[in-house]
Design an enzyme around this catalytic site. Structure first.
Site, PDB file in Angstrom:
ATOM      1  N   CYS A 162      40.937  46.338  46.895  1.00  0.00           N
ATOM      2  CA  CYS A 162      40.290  46.912  45.608  1.00  0.00           C
ATOM      3  C   CYS A 162      39.535  48.092  46.308  1.00  0.00           C
ATOM      4  O   CYS A 162      39.125  48.909  45.203  1.00  0.00           O
ATOM      5  CB  CYS A 162      39.404  46.004  45.064  1.00  0.00           C
ATOM      6  SG  CYS A 162      38.335  44.965  46.162  1.00  0.00           S
ATOM      7  N   GLY A 178      48.240  31.318  36.374  1.00  0.00           N
ATOM      8  CA  GLY A 178      46.556  32.436  35.606  1.00  0.00           C
ATOM      9  C   GLY A 178      46.944  31.561  33.879  1.00  0.00           C
ATOM     10  O   GLY A 178      46.119  30.718  33.687  1.00  0.00           O
ATOM     11  N   ILE A 184      46.663  51.954  40.847  1.00  0.00           N
ATOM     12  CA  ILE A 184      48.033  51.555  41.487  1.00  0.00           C
ATOM     13  C   ILE A 184      48.478  50.890  41.855  1.00  0.00           C
ATOM     14  O   ILE A 184      49.354  49.955  42.293  1.00  0.00           O
ATOM     15  CB  ILE A 184      48.288  53.184  42.967  1.00  0.00           C
ATOM     16  CG1 ILE A 184      48.365  54.762  41.573  1.00  0.00           C
ATOM     17  CG2 ILE A 184      50.380  53.086  42.669  1.00  0.00           C
ATOM     18  CD1 ILE A 184      48.045  56.042  42.029  1.00  0.00           C
ATOM     19  N   LYS A 200      41.394  28.354  42.842  1.00  0.00           N
ATOM     20  CA  LYS A 200      42.692  28.130  42.309  1.00  0.00           C
ATOM     21  C   LYS A 200      42.970  28.973  43.294  1.00  0.00           C
ATOM     22  O   LYS A 200      42.892  30.824  42.774  1.00  0.00           O
ATOM     23  CB  LYS A 200      43.033  28.146  40.621  1.00  0.00           C
ATOM     24  CG  LYS A 200      44.930  28.662  40.690  1.00  0.00           C
ATOM     25  CD  LYS A 200      45.053  29.114  38.911  1.00  0.00           C
ATOM     26  CE  LYS A 200      44.958  30.539  39.315  1.00  0.00           C
ATOM     27  NZ  LYS A 200      46.898  30.697  39.795  1.00  0.00           N
ATOM     28  N   GLY A 215      44.981  28.392  35.666  1.00  0.00           N
ATOM     29  CA  GLY A 215      43.509  28.872  35.463  1.00  0.00           C
ATOM     30  C   GLY A 215      42.988  29.328  33.709  1.00  0.00           C
ATOM     31  O   GLY A 215      41.756  28.342  33.511  1.00  0.00           O
ATOM     32  N   GLU A 248      34.803  39.832  39.538  1.00  0.00           N
ATOM     33  CA  GLU A 248      35.322  40.640  41.092  1.00  0.00           C
ATOM     34  C   GLU A 248      36.367  42.032  40.606  1.00  0.00           C
ATOM     35  O   GLU A 248      37.611  41.608  40.575  1.00  0.00           O
ATOM     36  CB  GLU A 248      35.319  40.710  41.889  1.00  0.00           C
ATOM     37  CG  GLU A 248      33.731  39.883  43.015  1.00  0.00           C
ATOM     38  CD  GLU A 248      32.855  41.104  42.254  1.00  0.00           C
ATOM     39  OE1 GLU A 248      33.086  42.540  42.508  1.00  0.00           O
ATOM     40  OE2 GLU A 248      31.374  40.805  42.402  1.00  0.00           O
TER      41      GLU A 248
HETATM   42  P1  NAP Z   1      45.324  39.455  38.767  1.00  0.00           P
HETATM   43  O1  NAP Z   1      47.065  38.982  38.385  1.00  0.00           O
HETATM   44  O2  NAP Z   1      44.448  39.724  37.439  1.00  0.00           O
HETATM   45  O3  NAP Z   1      45.471  37.626  39.211  1.00  0.00           O
HETATM   46  C1  NAP Z   1      44.029  36.998  39.826  1.00  0.00           C
HETATM   47  C2  NAP Z   1      44.020  35.921  39.395  1.00  0.00           C
HETATM   48  O4  NAP Z   1      43.427  35.382  38.230  1.00  0.00           O
HETATM   49  C3  NAP Z   1      45.130  34.671  40.110  1.00  0.00           C
HETATM   50  O5  NAP Z   1      44.964  33.311  40.785  1.00  0.00           O
HETATM   51  C4  NAP Z   1      45.483  34.676  38.653  1.00  0.00           C
HETATM   52  O6  NAP Z   1      47.102  33.428  38.799  1.00  0.00           O
HETATM   53  C5  NAP Z   1      44.449  33.936  38.143  1.00  0.00           C
HETATM   54  N1  NAP Z   1      44.922  34.893  36.231  1.00  0.00           N
HETATM   55  C6  NAP Z   1      45.357  35.824  35.645  1.00  0.00           C
HETATM   56  N2  NAP Z   1      45.198  35.233  34.432  1.00  0.00           N
HETATM   57  C7  NAP Z   1      44.555  34.353  34.158  1.00  0.00           C
HETATM   58  C8  NAP Z   1      43.698  33.430  32.735  1.00  0.00           C
HETATM   59  N3  NAP Z   1      44.189  34.170  31.657  1.00  0.00           N
HETATM   60  N4  NAP Z   1      42.782  32.779  32.751  1.00  0.00           N
HETATM   61  C9  NAP Z   1      42.925  32.588  34.632  1.00  0.00           C
HETATM   62  N5  NAP Z   1      43.210  32.809  35.625  1.00  0.00           N
HETATM   63  C10 NAP Z   1      44.276  33.791  35.276  1.00  0.00           C
HETATM   64  O7  NAP Z   1      45.207  39.955  39.790  1.00  0.00           O
HETATM   65  P2  NAP Z   1      45.567  39.736  41.414  1.00  0.00           P
HETATM   66  O8  NAP Z   1      47.661  40.761  41.265  1.00  0.00           O
HETATM   67  O9  NAP Z   1      46.481  38.683  42.566  1.00  0.00           O
HETATM   68  O10 NAP Z   1      45.132  41.235  42.230  1.00  0.00           O
HETATM   69  C11 NAP Z   1      45.701  42.059  42.177  1.00  0.00           C
HETATM   70  C12 NAP Z   1      43.894  42.729  41.711  1.00  0.00           C
HETATM   71  O11 NAP Z   1      42.663  41.797  42.044  1.00  0.00           O
HETATM   72  C13 NAP Z   1      43.614  44.375  41.545  1.00  0.00           C
HETATM   73  O12 NAP Z   1      43.508  44.840  40.047  1.00  0.00           O
HETATM   74  C14 NAP Z   1      42.168  44.202  42.362  1.00  0.00           C
HETATM   75  O13 NAP Z   1      41.610  45.927  42.279  1.00  0.00           O
HETATM   76  C15 NAP Z   1      41.586  43.590  41.742  1.00  0.00           C
HETATM   77  N6  NAP Z   1      40.502  42.746  43.303  1.00  0.00           N
HETATM   78  C16 NAP Z   1      40.004  43.360  42.551  1.00  0.00           C
HETATM   79  C17 NAP Z   1      38.809  43.300  44.076  1.00  0.00           C
HETATM   80  C18 NAP Z   1      36.705  43.270  44.028  1.00  0.00           C
HETATM   81  O14 NAP Z   1      36.341  42.560  44.584  1.00  0.00           O
HETATM   82  N7  NAP Z   1      36.588  44.071  42.462  1.00  0.00           N
HETATM   83  C19 NAP Z   1      39.105  42.549  45.524  1.00  0.00           C
HETATM   84  C20 NAP Z   1      40.735  41.627  45.574  1.00  0.00           C
HETATM   85  C21 NAP Z   1      41.685  42.754  44.256  1.00  0.00           C
HETATM   86  P3  NAP Z   1      48.685  33.259  39.391  1.00  0.00           P
HETATM   87  O15 NAP Z   1      48.505  34.886  39.931  1.00  0.00           O
HETATM   88  O16 NAP Z   1      48.713  33.134  39.754  1.00  0.00           O
HETATM   89  O17 NAP Z   1      48.871  33.877  37.643  1.00  0.00           O
END
Ligand code: NAP
Length: 487
Positions: free
Chosen positions: A277, A201, A377, A168, A205, A243
């Site tokens: 990230c 999500g 941020i 997804k 999700g 991650e």
């Molecule tokens: P996000 O809002 O957490 O969303 C990530 C994914 O999770 C999306 O596909 C989202 O779906 C889904 N999701 C959200 N809530 C969920 C739930 N309760 N159950 C299942 N799936 C769920 O993150 P983002 O805004 O897309 O990305 C930015 C974040 O990713 C930052 O915090 C960044 O640090 C982190 N990141 C970490 C890494 C690493 O390797 N550590 C790499 C890249 C990014 P929808 O958005 O479609 O609703």
């Protein structure tokens, strides 16, 4: 969506709009899957996985090599789609798409090295074998900031180890995943082995996470969503590979190669418009060099070219969405209210009439406990703090709930080793910047998550250990089998 080898719309007829962040125009729509459709995708994966795991890894690798070739064939088209939905400059998208191809190659090369162990037994004529088996069905959930590379880094190790996948993408950037899955289909991947469902999500999700069929949830995203996923996965004790967020410290000490540290610091904070990230999210500068370094840094940041991301010569495109820009704005406003000094930027660029652009912003602060220093941020804004002692810089670096990447610029070996051992972050870039490389383990301390991606350690996260105890003696016996029985 691609379910059980067929491209399909959703019964719900509801769609998600895909917006180009550079011009705010809707340029595509994708279906919003129902929970029933997600279940159907999981069932298709479960059924296909049984045959997929019986195929030798070397044969599975052939599909992965083909996918890598097809990605390279379509590199330019994929890079343009990526830039259209995410906003990063085209040259960065090309690098990312190449990174996706490399992930498939890298893990395809592991086909002959999914190694278990053979161990001696405590008893005569026996052998112990530890096998690495597939987990079964993997749910892959990805963010918007690297919509091509993050999904490749999950699909490749999951598939080579014999798992089937339902993936997804983020609702902001679903197209890169859909294009990748089209190429997997073209490569002839057997029906049902890889499925893609689109939707939020909180619905799609959540169904992926809570469904009993899912054996492993591999998710990249925010710490907040990661926590929710852990909670939901606990209902059926599914494995999680998470991650999550980062707040990378970048330390520059007085003995560093200043010119190089400067170039690296600008890249480390502002590539992908600060939405990475491992981006340097806070800088700690040695007091001795602070004035000089900060003024050169400000000059370099001002020289970054903000513009239309599809055009050559653009350093910084827009942020991915209005929401994300609003978050960055709020951080800057809070810093202003708290009396921090805005050195560069701090507003939307007046020259860009449309799009979610934000000026690269440098803020000097003295408050280690401020939200700028403590919270992620995830935009082109960087707080800078002066420090007068290397140990204090390390202490401040570690003062975070996050623990993904860290950066240190110094030529002193003692400081290098101190940083390697004492900075409690999963990655330490010494006189160097990212992106991370395939052979490195991408992993984090504290609330940055669980498990690793990339490297052999990332591969292992997609396997289930199984220990087999074998007896091969002609006259088997064990001393503890009810020794008094019949006596
Ligand atoms: P996000 O809002 O957490 O969303 C990530 C994914 O999770 C999306 O596909 C989202 O779906 C889904 N999701 C959200 N809530 C969920 C739930 N309760 N159950 C299942 N799936 C769920 O993150 P983002 O805004 O897309 O990305 C930015 C974040 O990713 C930052 O915090 C960044 O640090 C982190 N990141 C970490 C890494 C690493 O390797 N550590 C790499 C890249 C990014 P929808 O958005 O479609 O609703």
């Amino acid at each position: 969506m691609f379910i059980d080898g067929r491209w399909t719309e959703s019964q719900s007829e509801e769609t998600i709009k895909v917006i180009n962040p550079a011009d705010e125009q809707v340029f595509a729509t994708v279906p919003r899957a129902t929970r029933e459709e997600v279940k159907h995708a999981l069932e298709a994966a479960q059924s296909a996985q049984k045959k997929w795991e019986d195929i030798s890894p070397v044969r599975r690798a052939k599909y992965l090599f083909s996918i890598a070739d097809l990605i390279r064939r379509d590199r330019e088209r994929l890079a343009r789609i990526l830039t259209s939905e995410q906003g990063k400059p085209l040259y960065e998208s090309r690098l990312e798409v190449e990174g996706a191809a490399q992930n498939f190659e890298f893990y395809a090369e592991y086909a002959r090295r999914i190694e278990g162990d053979v161990l001696p037994s405590d008893y005569d004529h026996q052998t112990i074998m530890i096998l690495k088996l597939p987990i079964g069905v993997v749910a892959s959930i990805t963010p918007w900031n690297f919509p091509s590379a993050t999904v490749a880094r999950k699909l490749a190790p999951a598939l080579i180890t014999g798992n089937a996948v339902v993936t997804k993408p983020s609702s902001n950037t679903p197209l890169s995943t859909i294009e990748l899955v089209k190429l997997a289909d073209e490569a002839g991947l057997p029906r049902g082995v890889l499925n893609v469902v689109t939707g939020s999500g909180s619905e799609v999700g959540e169904e992926l996470v809570t469904n009993n069929i899912t054996g492993l949830i591999t998710m990249t995203g925010s710490t907040e969503a990661g926590k929710k996923i852990m909670e939901n996965a606990s209902g059926h004790v599914a494995k999680v590979l998470l991650e999550l967020g980062g707040k990378a410290p970048l330390i520059v000490w007085n003995d560093a190669d200043m010119e190089w540290a400067l170039k690296c610091a600008v890249w480390a904070r502002f590539w992908n418009c600060g939405q990475t990230c491992i981006c340097a999210e806070r800088m700690y500068l040695d007091r001795e060099i602070k004035e000089k370094f900060l003024s050169a840094f400000a000059k370099s940041v001002k020289a970054l070219r903000i513009g239309e991301p599809q055009s050559p010569g653009t350093d910084l495109g827009p942020m991915v969405s209005q929401n994300e820009r609003k978050t960055a704005e709020d951080f800057v406003q809070r810093a202003r209210d708290e009396g921090d000094k805005i050195i560069v930027g701090g507003s939307e660029p007046s020259r860009m009439k449309k799009g979610y652009f934000y000026e690269p912003t440098v803020i000097e602060t003295t408050n280690q406990k401020s939200s700028l220093i403590q919270e992620e941020i995830f935009g082109p804004v960087v707080p800078v703090m002066e420090v007068d002692n290397f140990d204090t810089a390390i202490e401040y670096a570690n003062d975070s709930i996050y623990g993904l990447a860290s950066y240190v610029f110094t030529k002193d070996n003692g400081r290098v080793f101190k940083a390697m051992h004492r900075i409690k972050f999963g990655e330490c870039y010494v006189n160097q910047v990212g992106p991370e490389q395939l052979q490195g383990a991408h992993t984090g301390f504290r609330q940055t998550g669980i498990g690793a991606e990339g490297s052999k350690y990332g591969l292992e996260c997609y396997t289930q250990l199984k220990t087999c105890y074998l007896d091969w003696s002609d006259n088997p016996s064990l001393p503890y089998l009810f020794p008094y029985r019949g006596k």
